[in-house]
Enzyme design. Sequence first.
Site: not given
Length: 629
Positions: A489, A512
């Site tokens: 990420e 997220h």
Amino acid sequence: MADATYVFDFDSTLVRIETLEALADIALAGSPDATEVRDEIARLTDQAMAGEIAFGEALRRRLALLPLTRDHVRTLADRILDEGTPSVRRNLAFFRNHADRIVILSGGFREIIAPIAERLGIRPDRVLANDLLYDAEGHVAGVDPANPLAEAGGKPDVIRALGLTGPVVMVGDGWTDAEVRQAGAADRFYAFTEIVRRAPVVAAADAEAASIDELLHAEGLAGRWSYPRSRMRILLLENVHPAAVHKLEEASYTVETVKGALGEDELIERMKGVHVLGVRSKTQVSARVLDAADRLMAIAAFCIGTNQIDLAAAADRGVAVFNAPYSNTRSVVELAVGLTIALMRDVSDKSAAMHRGEWNKSAIGSRELRGKTLGIVGYGAIGSQLSVLAEALGMRVIFHDLTERLALGNARRMSSLDALLTESDVVTLHVDGRAENTALMDAGRLARMKDGALLLNLSRGHIVDIGALAHALGSGRIGGAALDVFPDEPATNADPFDSPLRGLRNVILTPHIGGSTEEAQEAIGEFAADRLLAYLNRGDTTFCVNLPNVQLAEVSGAHRLLHIHRNQPGVLADLNRAIAGAGLNILGQHLKTDERTGYVIIDVESGYDPDALRGLRSVAGTLRFRSLY
């Protein structure tokens, strides 16, 4: 340094206000030029406190600006007790126990100071201040010109006239306080900065004290706390919610915030002198980081997971780790429900087509939740609450968990993950981030899912083999997927994101955000901050994920000794021998261990020689020792 006399200024030291500014607010209430006059008074106050103009001149000019009366003065005197400086309030015992060694010295007014002095237990003859003069109608006419404190340089003369024996310690926020040291009338001068910090005053001081706690610590005196909280540094990364910052600062700790995550090397550079670290999910706290943390006591994960922290390495160093396991549960559950509905109705692709100007009104491929089977992998706080909501929407719920869990409602436990996959129309993952869960959903497991089934992952990015999922989606074997977490990420919102799943049909990708609601982030901030404060302030390890959990009440009438050690034979016996040898009287004792670590909490009577604690620090197996009161 118990033989010293401590001389305290009043305004912005013992109280959090400047007396003349407060009187201005009272006297000018309703006046059309109130703002202009207040600003001028504040300007003159700052100039006098910084040493830019003589105090006597500033005092006369400020009084001349105000239509002060005796009633105005009485009004402020009546409420001055509410204006006590926070660290003064919590250290009342120091003032009362040392009242015969304390003097209040102020260019302010005796009538205002008297109530505070009385509360602190300081006799009237040890309050040295200006006396207001009134005319026949009760208007303030000025101050007693015979009082040296009405003029510049008056404070050193007044102190000398006292004929004090032993060291004299001056504590204040203004330039007239610094002049006491410069004139040789005090042996030490502390610039007091809890309320206001004046750079010239700090530069002229022997030391800076951000609170009475810091002053007492520097002087070797017992205060409300065993260590000044303002000296304890808390570093919070990744945009931790302001609610956490507020709680920690309100408890008098020094808090520094950083918006994004930090890489390992950068974090190592920042860790020197940090007592508490707060992270979310992106910052990796490795053994190397912990080795560089010379003062680290605790880590807070402002999220659910803790796989970003080397828990074993932290435990080996006596560093407690806390998280917020339940605070964002509802937010994640609601997102899972919403994503399931969106996938069932192909909402994402239909919306994208509308944005391209394409109208595709069709029921093909769109299904209701009612009657479908939801397979929940991981039946913890999130999985079990999702179970309840899904059943309320008419879904049949099955679940699989390695731990024995109570099935809620009509949910049915499946004996294996494979059995769950073959029955589920929707599979949703809510497992932890342990290494054993890596690629839990690999090509083989994806192949066991029903044709056209949907997959959701709102747990950890490494749980799903992304390449295998992309292939299954591309072939039509899997009917759709929604992922909120990914193996890799971006560290910040400015960094790019890429994935093999981009552009695939009926695939929803979110950054997220499962727990990223305002309500959840505030709840996480408050919960994690509360756990940190409980540990820092009383040694409570409830919800600690890497040390034995012990729930403790506040320290009352005793000193609390906290000893974290390796779980090895003989530690408690060695501790008790060291305590007995030091002559400490035990009021209460707790011990709890896990397979790796032991935690002993000992409440003892105060009044012992601090050197007696050295033996406890040297007990074999000690990882960390500290005392609280």
